[in-house]
Design a protein around this motif. Structure first.
Motif, PDB file in Angstrom:
ATOM      1  N   ARG A 121       0.799  -1.203   0.082  1.00  0.00           N
ATOM      2  CA  ARG A 121       0.038   0.082   0.059  1.00  0.00           C
ATOM      3  C   ARG A 121       0.951   1.187  -0.127  1.00  0.00           C
ATOM      4  NH1 ARG A 121      -2.285  -1.450   4.984  1.00  0.00           N
ATOM      5  NH2 ARG A 121      -2.528   0.686   5.493  1.00  0.00           N
ATOM      6  N   VAL A 122       1.097   1.826  -1.120  1.00  0.00           N
ATOM      7  CA  VAL A 122       1.713   3.130  -1.318  1.00  0.00           C
ATOM      8  C   VAL A 122       1.370   4.073  -0.595  1.00  0.00           C
ATOM      9  CG1 VAL A 122       2.655   4.636  -2.971  1.00  0.00           C
ATOM     10  CG2 VAL A 122       2.467   2.175  -3.581  1.00  0.00           C
ATOM     11  N   GLU A 123      -0.006   4.308  -0.149  1.00  0.00           N
ATOM     12  CA  GLU A 123      -0.368   5.470   0.279  1.00  0.00           C
ATOM     13  C   GLU A 123       0.093   5.323   1.882  1.00  0.00           C
ATOM     14  OE1 GLU A 123      -3.427   2.286   0.540  1.00  0.00           O
ATOM     15  OE2 GLU A 123      -2.462   3.376  -1.113  1.00  0.00           O
ATOM     16  N   LEU A 178       2.949   7.827   1.822  1.00  0.00           N
ATOM     17  CA  LEU A 178       2.740   9.019   1.622  1.00  0.00           C
ATOM     18  C   LEU A 178       2.261   9.546   3.273  1.00  0.00           C
ATOM     19  CD1 LEU A 178       0.541   9.070  -1.615  1.00  0.00           C
ATOM     20  CD2 LEU A 178       2.788  10.002  -1.199  1.00  0.00           C
ATOM     21  N   ASP A 179       1.445   8.657   3.931  1.00  0.00           N
ATOM     22  CA  ASP A 179       1.121   9.201   5.304  1.00  0.00           C
ATOM     23  C   ASP A 179       2.480   9.080   6.040  1.00  0.00           C
ATOM     24  OD1 ASP A 179      -1.431   9.036   4.652  1.00  0.00           O
ATOM     25  OD2 ASP A 179      -1.446   7.012   5.521  1.00  0.00           O
TER      26      ASP A 179
END
Length: 79
Positions: free
Chosen positions: A50-52, A55-56
């Motif tokens: 999960r790439v997001e 970002l978090d």
């Protein structure tokens, strides 16, 4: 539950292993010794693909850089 955890080439942790983890663990050390890096490595490990979540993590670190081909390299040592 994790029993051990190994980190290689993540932030300041080039080759780190922690063993005999239990339900509750206390992480202590001097400033800038890698405590937060260890927690972030555990977080990234739990992300899977999960790439997001990355970002978090960058947002948590207050990094407002623009994503490009080298954007993620600051997370990893030995680039």
């Amino acid at each position: 539950m994790l029993r051990s955890f190994t980190v290689k080439n993540f932030r300041c942790l080039e080759d780190f292993e922690i063993r005999n983890l239990t339900r509750v663990n206390l992480i202590v050390g001097d400033n800038n010794s890698g405590k937060t890096a260890l927690l972030e490595a555990m977080y990234v490990n739990r992300l899977g693909d999960r790439v997001e979540g990355l970002l978090d993590l960058k947002a948590f670190r207050n990094d407002r850089g623009t994503p490009n081909e080298t954007y993620w390299l600051d997370l990893f040592t030995g680039r």
